[in-house]
Design a protein around this motif. Structure first.
Motif, PDB file in Angstrom:
ATOM      1  N   LYS A   1       0.811  -1.216   0.000  1.00 18.17           N
ATOM      2  CA  LYS A   1       0.000   0.000   0.000  1.00 18.17           C
ATOM      3  C   LYS A   1       0.847   1.269   0.000  1.00 18.17           C
ATOM      4  O   LYS A   1       0.561   2.238  -0.697  1.00 18.17           O
ATOM      5  N   GLU A   2       1.899   1.201   0.735  1.00 18.64           N
ATOM      6  CA  GLU A   2       2.695   2.412   0.906  1.00 18.64           C
ATOM      7  C   GLU A   2       3.406   2.842  -0.372  1.00 18.64           C
ATOM      8  O   GLU A   2       3.861   3.968  -0.485  1.00 18.64           O
ATOM      9  N   VAL A   3       3.513   1.918  -1.323  1.00 17.57           N
ATOM     10  CA  VAL A   3       4.243   2.286  -2.538  1.00 17.57           C
ATOM     11  C   VAL A   3       3.299   2.646  -3.672  1.00 17.57           C
ATOM     12  O   VAL A   3       3.736   3.027  -4.750  1.00 17.57           O
ATOM     13  N   VAL A   4       2.019   2.530  -3.415  1.00 23.94           N
ATOM     14  CA  VAL A   4       1.069   2.751  -4.498  1.00 23.94           C
ATOM     15  C   VAL A   4       1.124   4.180  -5.019  1.00 23.94           C
ATOM     16  O   VAL A   4       1.136   4.429  -6.226  1.00 23.94           O
ATOM     17  N   LEU A   5       1.197   5.099  -4.096  1.00 20.27           N
ATOM     18  CA  LEU A   5       1.206   6.498  -4.516  1.00 20.27           C
ATOM     19  C   LEU A   5       2.369   6.753  -5.464  1.00 20.27           C
ATOM     20  O   LEU A   5       2.214   7.395  -6.505  1.00 20.27           O
ATOM     21  N   LEU A   6       3.519   6.193  -5.112  1.00 17.36           N
ATOM     22  CA  LEU A   6       4.683   6.385  -5.986  1.00 17.36           C
ATOM     23  C   LEU A   6       4.466   5.739  -7.341  1.00 17.36           C
ATOM     24  O   LEU A   6       4.827   6.288  -8.385  1.00 17.36           O
ATOM     25  N   GLY A   7       3.851   4.564  -7.319  1.00 19.81           N
ATOM     26  CA  GLY A   7       3.575   3.881  -8.577  1.00 19.81           C
ATOM     27  C   GLY A   7       2.687   4.720  -9.473  1.00 19.81           C
ATOM     28  O   GLY A   7       2.932   4.843 -10.682  1.00 19.81           O
ATOM     29  N   GLU A   8       1.693   5.328  -8.869  1.00 24.32           N
ATOM     30  CA  GLU A   8       0.793   6.123  -9.698  1.00 24.32           C
ATOM     31  C   GLU A   8       1.477   7.377 -10.219  1.00 24.32           C
ATOM     32  O   GLU A   8       1.197   7.845 -11.321  1.00 24.32           O
ATOM     33  N   MET A   9       2.359   7.903  -9.402  1.00 23.70           N
ATOM     34  CA  MET A   9       3.138   9.053  -9.895  1.00 23.70           C
ATOM     35  C   MET A   9       3.991   8.649 -11.094  1.00 23.70           C
ATOM     36  O   MET A   9       4.117   9.391 -12.064  1.00 23.70           O
ATOM     37  N   LEU A  10       4.560   7.461 -10.952  1.00 19.96           N
ATOM     38  CA  LEU A  10       5.354   6.972 -12.083  1.00 19.96           C
ATOM     39  C   LEU A  10       4.469   6.836 -13.318  1.00 19.96           C
ATOM     40  O   LEU A  10       4.882   7.184 -14.436  1.00 19.96           O
ATOM     41  N   ALA A  11       3.259   6.351 -13.094  1.00 19.20           N
ATOM     42  CA  ALA A  11       2.345   6.199 -14.238  1.00 19.20           C
ATOM     43  C   ALA A  11       2.102   7.544 -14.896  1.00 19.20           C
ATOM     44  O   ALA A  11       2.103   7.656 -16.132  1.00 19.20           O
ATOM     45  N   ILE A  12       1.916   8.579 -14.066  1.00 19.09           N
ATOM     46  CA  ILE A  12       1.670   9.899 -14.640  1.00 19.09           C
ATOM     47  C   ILE A  12       2.859  10.349 -15.482  1.00 19.09           C
ATOM     48  O   ILE A  12       2.713  10.770 -16.638  1.00 19.09           O
ATOM     49  N   SER A  13       4.064  10.204 -14.916  1.00 18.38           N
ATOM     50  CA  SER A  13       5.227  10.661 -15.691  1.00 18.38           C
ATOM     51  C   SER A  13       5.377   9.832 -16.956  1.00 18.38           C
ATOM     52  O   SER A  13       5.706  10.357 -18.022  1.00 18.38           O
ATOM     53  N   ALA A  14       5.131   8.496 -16.833  1.00 18.76           N
ATOM     54  CA  ALA A  14       5.260   7.655 -18.022  1.00 18.76           C
ATOM     55  C   ALA A  14       4.244   8.074 -19.085  1.00 18.76           C
ATOM     56  O   ALA A  14       4.557   8.104 -20.281  1.00 18.76           O
ATOM     57  N   LEU A  15       3.039   8.418 -18.635  1.00 24.09           N
ATOM     58  CA  LEU A  15       2.024   8.812 -19.605  1.00 24.09           C
ATOM     59  C   LEU A  15       2.380  10.126 -20.281  1.00 24.09           C
ATOM     60  O   LEU A  15       2.158  10.295 -21.486  1.00 24.09           O
ATOM     61  N   VAL A  16       2.948  11.045 -19.507  1.00 25.90           N
ATOM     62  CA  VAL A  16       3.389  12.297 -20.136  1.00 25.90           C
ATOM     63  C   VAL A  16       4.423  11.992 -21.207  1.00 25.90           C
ATOM     64  O   VAL A  16       4.365  12.509 -22.331  1.00 25.90           O
ATOM     65  N   MET A  17       5.348  11.084 -20.869  1.00 25.18           N
ATOM     66  CA  MET A  17       6.364  10.717 -21.858  1.00 25.18           C
ATOM     67  C   MET A  17       5.718  10.079 -23.091  1.00 25.18           C
ATOM     68  O   MET A  17       6.089  10.371 -24.227  1.00 25.18           O
TER      69      MET A  17
END
Lengths: 186, 175, 358, 409, 249
Positions: free
Chosen positions: D91-107
């Protein structure tokens, strides 16, 4: 005397050939008559005649001919004759007594601009295809007036096989701008 | 020490298994298998030994020289005798005739090739049987074709029925 | 800022959502900025707001065509006619190519370039003539499009990727004359034998298959276009609106015949070579970054004329006509000749039929 | 105005940092500037400055796009157990994962933008402004699901950060439905991208029904592989407390995903080689090179890397050892990046549909633009993490707050 | 006793294997010792079918059935008729029993634009999928390029029938093994033509040897663009077609 016999034999041979061939494609000609009617007023560009020679009657006097089958030595030496050369010769197509005309096997004299009728005597299926526009070239309108080209525009009547010609330039090979991983294209 | 014993036992088992496999292979795999590839080479010879039945037209010539000559120079010369008759081996065995030749004389058989079909090449001689016969006021019966056309030389000059000649054909044909 | 700053309960989530949507739109706008940068000036702005071709009203279409004509006049100093003539009713175009006649002379390629205002540098050619050996038949792995290239000996040139781009092919004066007046190439057999490198076509043991857009009845390129910039017209021609294409090249990946070409750079078209007879969906000058393809010379065929490649073909291998007209040449071919289509298994149902006239 | 306060707070967080932070930002900034300059050149001269040509009409950009879609989709892998099964360590890493998703999507979006010939007509892809060929073209589907997934992640992340910032507990009635929608959309972004290739009948290498499962399997490797390394960096740099247990669990899941990926790859190879049709040539390009193509030089190391990583993650001992775990992550990253980037695009397009082989290798412009886009993505991720960090840390000392991180280990 | 027996039998077995092997090798390579001059390494057969000439009389089908004892309701070679109605619609019929009974005219008004017959048979692919899948090595390739079935080896699993892209194999109804065209292997190894080639009255079917430099079929294959069925499968069929239309599958 000999040459008369020779030409008579050729004429008969030609006639027999035609009558044999005829039943095969006569039927097809009928079926092809659905396609746009080809009248004898077919529009073609002027036949490719050598301006140096034509009209032939400037040299060949009307009404006179030498029926001797022979190797030409003085004139027309540029003509390479490779058109069933074993069985035919000049006067099978060129009218002996009027060199400005051609003649059919029936003896009918025709103009050079109608030479397709002469070719069609032997090349029945090709003639049929040409009339419906599938063999040979047409220009103009796909749904209207079409210009035909004569057989002799593409085929040298004396040596009819298509000769190799110079092609237009080849396309460019694609060239990229590779960085680091420069690669040779095969 | 016990461990080595175990290892030997396993080793022995493996050895037995290999031996059993070898013996099984010897028993079950045919002798010539694998000689030229993953197959039984002897089968190639077996396949070759299959009896030949069609012998070609030349095999008929010794006995039927007349028919052969007639056929050889006529329009049906491309059709091998055994197409309309039967294979050689149903007629001759050990160079001796042992059975009569089967001959198919039905009009149906002629029409297999000559019935008008759109799929046939245009140049091939083909007729609409009913119309063609109607021209000569005939009806479609078996052997009717042979009234005018000989089977060996089909041009209407050597019919089986000698009452029909090229001349009578001309008379029969409507103008 | 203070983390202790307690927000009021009134700041509801709706507001927050609204804000985030706005910021998302802002990012989207940011993405569009480089695009706007790509072209400045009123022309581009007009282009930017132009509607899809099929949605233009007659008046809009008229002013658009007039605008394109003005642009052409300005750019090439030549008055042009840009038409948008619609398909004729009762017409479905079909094309026949006689493989037993084609000699691979590439006259069609260059006539097409000239007729359709294709870019000369980088050279875009809608027709690609492939050479196959008779022994192997049509096997694309063995195809050679570069036969008779200068310095190539017999086969394809072994050029390196690193070499500077070769200069675009230059036509000789005689070749230019043939393109200007196709009849001038006749009689065919009188062609001079001495010019150029020794490579002549047809080369022995080879045959040639010219390939351009096959105008599929079921075109994969139209299916994949994300913006409907390409579509099939009622007369069967697959066309592109060059003012709508976004240049994603999905259609190029989807085309099984390599018929689509991309304007990788600003197309170069010398003013003197501009063909002033233009069609909006056909040969009007294209822009950088859009895809283009053969349209059966829409500007000619919709006026009843033969395509340029048919007119130039010296051996008459190319045939064209209306598939719905039972008396047309193309129907005769389909009904009497042995016909072949490329990549039959893909069920694209091309309306480009290769046949054997023999 | 709390939102203004929040933004102000964000900016002040971004402006604070040690020299490593500023060096990192500067490094990214240089690459971004270089990328923008290169892209400007591309705008001026057209795509001719890339190495793409008619014969190979998609290249490095689209390869990176495909890989990054996988990275973005992989966030779902962390969301599923965390939110649905309340599995605490992840659970604690989910937020980071979603942030990564956002940056990946921007890319992803940037890679698409730089790839298309007329970015000024991008709006044609969207309804109202343009004419999306919606149900038919897979690219229009891709636009839809990418936008949807992007907005969802943006909303979820912003909401979590904002509630964290304001010190409230998140409202599960808002968050859980959003998360539930984001799961299928995460799967669909990658499936649709696979279908985008898969639907092209002209390119037999792509036209394989196994492509979408393969994409998903490899996405479940590549996304977490990046995350594991990032988590460790963050633990060191930002002092974020992420449990070893969580990392081990992620690597175990990666082992399974990698097994499926390798298995599907093997299945594909079997089909190609056993049936041995004319389509085999594309696989030959991938594995052995045909007519000078170079992609096979990367395929074998990538395969070896994938297999090694699979073994490293399968064995509990190496899975829990940080050196081997990180090595495995790097290997997986290399393996999947090659497989789904150039290893997908080049054999798909070479030889072209008429049999011509054009050897594609990216140009300097493409490298620079790609580096710029990656830098933008990393910068976004850095900035997002920078905001998340104090909020999450604060929560650690404030158990009444959100439950992103457990109060104590 | 038993052991000795085993040894002698074993030795005998090995000896017989050696003898029979060399015997078969001699017979196949035709070194003269067996009185057979046929050498299977000196031939590479190919088959040519000219669609334009075919009249659909099915003499070939009849001859094949008689020559090879093909069971009723099965054929080793057959004829298909293609009726092209318009440029997107084609009827294919293989008029009863592979054309064995001949073809009748289609119903009036079917309105075919173009029609033709296509004889089909085993393509004797160089890379034959049927051989690839056979679990017991019953399907094999001789050195002349003929694909044969060993009926004593075949277990009748039918895998090869599924694998053949051309539908050329069938399960023999009484022997329960796979069966197919052998190019009349018993005839061609004696220098005869296959029965179908012999029976064809129109010269549609031709049989040639690619290793014979004067062979007419070889000449045609080298000089004329010929087609094969399903070239995309790269099975390298050795039956070549002349004048094949796009409709033929």
């Amino acid at each position: 005397m000999n040459q008369h016999i020779y030409s008579a034999v050729t004429a008969i041979g030609l006639f027999l050939l035609l009558t044999n061939v005829k039943p095969a494609w006569a039927e097809s000609l009928e079926s092809a008559s659905n396609s746009p009617p080809v009248s004898d007023g077919i529009q073609t560009p002027a036949p490719p005649l050598s301006p140096d020679y034509f009209p032939c009657t400037t040299c060949h006097e009307k009404g006179k001919t030498n029926n001797q089958r022979r190797q030409l030595k003085t004139d027309h030496t540029d003509i390479v004759f490779e058109h069933d050369e074993k069985n035919r010769w000049c006067l099978d197509c060129h009218a002996p007594l009027d060199r400005d005309k051609l003649h059919l096997a029936s003896g009918e004299l025709i103009e050079f601009s109608q030479s397709y009728r002469l070719c069609g005597q032997c090349h029945g299926p090709t003639y049929r295809d040409w009339k419906v526009g599938v063999h040979g070239k047409r220009t103009g309108m796909w749904n209207g007036q079409k210009n035909y080209f004569l057989c002799v525009h593409c085929h040298d009547p004396h040596s009819p096989a298509i000769k190799p010609i110079q092609p237009f330039p080849a396309p460019d090979k694609p060239t990229g701008k590779p960085f680091l991983l420069g690669a040779k294209n095969k | 020490m016990n461990d080595t014993k175990h290892i030997w036992r396993v080793f022995l088992l493996v050895l037995i298994a290999i031996a059993a496999f070898m013996v099984g292979r010897l028993l079950f795999v045919p002798k010539t298998f694998g000689q030229f590839g993953h197959y039984r080479a002897a089968n190639v010879l077996e396949q070759r030994a299959f009896p030949v039945k069609y012998q070609g037209a030349e095999s008929c010539e010794p006995c039927h020289a007349d028919e052969f000559a007639l056929w050889k120079n006529a329009g049906h010369k491309t059709i091998v005798c055994e197409d309309c008759h039967a294979p050689y081996d149903s007629h001759i065995k050990n160079d001796e005739k042992f059975a009569d030749m089967e001959i198919n004389r039905t009009a149906d058989f002629c029409l297999r090739c000559h019935q008008k079909l759109t799929a046939r090449p245009e140049k091939f001689p083909q007729v609409n049987a009913i119309e063609h016969l109607a021209e000569f006021k005939m009806e479609l019966t078996d052997t009717v074709c042979f009234k005018c056309h000989g089977p060996h030389d089909p041009t209407p000059k050597d019919p089986i029925d000698k009452t029909v000649t090229p001349k009578t054909i001309k008379e029969l044909k409507p103008k | 800022m203070s983390l202790n700053n307690k927000p009021s309960r009134q700041l509801n989530r709706r507001k927050f959502l609204g804000d985030s949507v706005k910021s998302a739109l802002g990012i989207a706008a940011g993405l569009a900025v480089p695009g706007v940068l790509s072209g400045c000036g009123t022309k581009e702005i007009e282009n930017f707001f132009q509607k899809h071709f099929l949605e233009l009203s007659p008046a809009e279409l008229k002013s658009l065509l007039a605008r394109l004509e003005r642009e052409n006049l300005k750019k090439y100093g030549k008055s042009t006619v840009v038409s948008a003539k619609p398909a004729m009713p009762g017409v479905l175009f079909g094309y026949g190519l006689d493989l037993s006649r084609c000699i691979g002379c590439r006259r069609c390629v260059h006539a097409c370039v000239k007729e359709n205002n294709q870019s000369r540098d980088p050279a875009i050619q809608w027709i690609r003539v492939l050479e196959f050996s008779k022994e192997k038949g049509i096997d694309f792995a063995e195809a050679n499009p570069y036969y008779c290239a200068p310095g190539s000996g017999a086969g394809a040139a072994d050029s390196s990727n690193k070499l500077p781009a070769a200069p675009p092919p230059q036509l000789t004066g005689e070749q230019k004359q043939i393109l200007a007046d196709p009849v001038s190439q006749y009689p065919l057999y009188k062609e001079k034998e001495t010019e150029g490198p020794g490579c002549k076509v047809p080369r022995p043991e080879h045959f040639y298959v010219p390939i351009s857009c096959q105008q599929c009845e079921n075109p994969p390129c139209v299916k994949v276009c994300p913006v409907k910039a390409t579509w099939k017209e009622p007369d069967g021609i697959v066309v592109i609106d060059y003012n709508w294409c976004i240049g994603c090249r999905y259609c190029m990946a989807a085309c099984p015949y390599g018929a689509r070409h991309f304007n990788w750079a600003e197309p170069k078209l010398p003013s003197e070579d501009v063909n002033p007879d233009m069609h909006y969906l056909g040969n009007r000058p294209r822009y950088r970054g859009v895809v283009e393809k053969c349209t059966y010379c829409i500007q000619r065929t919709r006026n009843g004329r033969y395509p340029a490649c048919v007119e130039i073909c010296p051996v008459g291998a190319r045939k064209f006509g209306n598939l719905l007209d039972p008396n047309s040449e193309i129907r005769y071919i389909l009904e009497h000749k042995r016909v072949l289509i490329l990549k039959n298994d893909l069920a694209t149902r091309p309306k480009f039929f290769y046949f054997y006239g023999l | 105005m709390p939102i203004v306060n929040f933004l102000k707070a964000c900016i002040s967080i971004w402006l604070k940092g040690n020299k490593y932070y500023w060096a990192w930002v500067a490094f990214l900034g240089v690459l971004i500037v270089s990328g923008i300059a290169a892209y400007f050149g591309q705008i001026m001269h057209g795509l001719i400055v890339t190495s793409m040509r008619d014969q190979v009409s998609w290249g490095f950009y689209i390869g990176n796009f495909t890989f990054l879609v996988g990275v973005a989709a992989a966030a779902v892998m962390l969301v599923i157990p965390a939110y649905i099964y309340h599995w605490e360590p992840i659970k604690e890493v989910v937020l980071l994962g979603e942030m990564l998703a956002i940056s990946a999507l921007v890319m992803c979006m940037l890679f698409v933008t730089v790839d298309i010939g007329r970015p000024d007509r991008m709006l044609h892809l969207f309804p109202i402004f343009g004419k999306p060929n919606f149900p038919v073209s897979l690219l229009s589907w891709d636009v839809l699901v990418l936008s949807l997934y992007f907005v969802l992640n943006l909303v979820i992340v912003s909401y979590l950060l904002y509630t964290g910032f304001t010190g409230r507990h998140y409202n599960a009635k808002i968050l859980i439905p959003l998360v539930l929608i984001s799961i299928p959309s995460a799967i669909s972004i990658h499936t649709v991208t696979a279908f985008l290739y898969n639907g092209i009948v002209a390119r037999p290498f792509w036209n394989a029904s196994i492509l979408a499962p393969r994409f998903l399997a490899s996405a479940f490797c590549s996304g977490p592989a990046i995350l594991i390394i990032l988590f460790q960096i963050l633990r060191k740099v930002a002092g974020l407390r992420i449990k070893d247990e969580a990392l081990a669990k992620i690597s175990e899941l990666m082992a399974y995903a990698m097994f499926i990926n390798l298995f599907l790859f093997g299945a594909e190879m079997f089909k190609e080689y056993y049936s041995h049709t004319e389509h085999l040539i594309y696989t030959k390009v991938l594995l052995f090179g045909v007519g000078g193509t170079k992609v096979h030089l990367f395929t074998w190391p990538a395969l070896a890397a994938s297999v090694t990583a699979f073994i490293l993650f399968l064995v509990p001992k190496t899975r829990k050892n940080f050196y081997t775990m990180n090595l495995g992550c790097l290997l997986i990253w290399f393996g999947v990046y090659t497989e789904k980037g150039m290893g997908l695009v080049i054999p798909g397009l070479t030889p072209d549909t008429l049999g011509e082989i054009y050897v594609y290798a990216p140009s300097l412009t493409e490298y620079r633009v790609a580096a710029g886009i990656f830098s933008i993505g990393f910068l976004i991720f850095t900035l997002l993490v920078k905001i998340a960090m104090p909020i999450m840390k604060m929560k650690e000392t404030n158990p009444a707050g959100i439950r992103l991180v457990k109060p104590h280990l | 006793m038993i052991r000795r027996d085993f040894v002698t039998k074993g030795l005998g077995g090995v000896l017989t294997i050696l003898i029979s092997r060399s015997g078969i090798a001699q017979a196949l390579t035709g070194d003269g010792k067996t009185g057979d001059t046929y050498d299977w390494e000196q031939h590479d057969y190919a088959y040519l079918i000219d669609i334009a000439k075919c009249i659909g009389c099915a003499m070939c089908v009849r001859a094949c059935k008689r020559e090879n004892n093909v069971p009723d309701n099965f054929v080793r070679t057959w004829i298909e008729r293609y009726h092209v109605l318009d440029f997107n619609n084609t009827i294919v019929d293989s008029s009863p029993n592979g054309g064995l009974e001949g073809f009748k005219p289609l119903a009036e008004g079917s309105g075919a634009n173009k029609a033709f017959f296509v004889p089909k048979m085993c393509n004797h692919c160089n890379k034959s999928p049927c051989e690839q899948v056979c679990p017991v090595g019953a399907a094999y390739h001789t050195k002349e390029g003929v694909v044969l079935v060993d009926p004593k080896r075949c277990i009748g699993c039918g895998y090869c029938i599924q694998a053949c892209p051309f539908g050329c194999r069938f399960l023999h109804p009484t022997e329960h093994v796979a069966s197919k065209c052998t190019w009349c292997y018993h005839r061609i190894t004696k220098g005869l033509k296959p029965a179908c080639v012999l029976a064809c009255p129109r010269g549609v079917r031709q049989f040639g040897d690619l290793k014979d430099p004067n062979d007419p079929v070889r000449k045609i294959l080298l000089e004329t663009p010929v087609s094969v069925l399903r070239p995309d499968l790269l099975t390298e069929p050795q039956c070549f077609y002349l004048h094949m239309d796009k409709e033929v599958r």
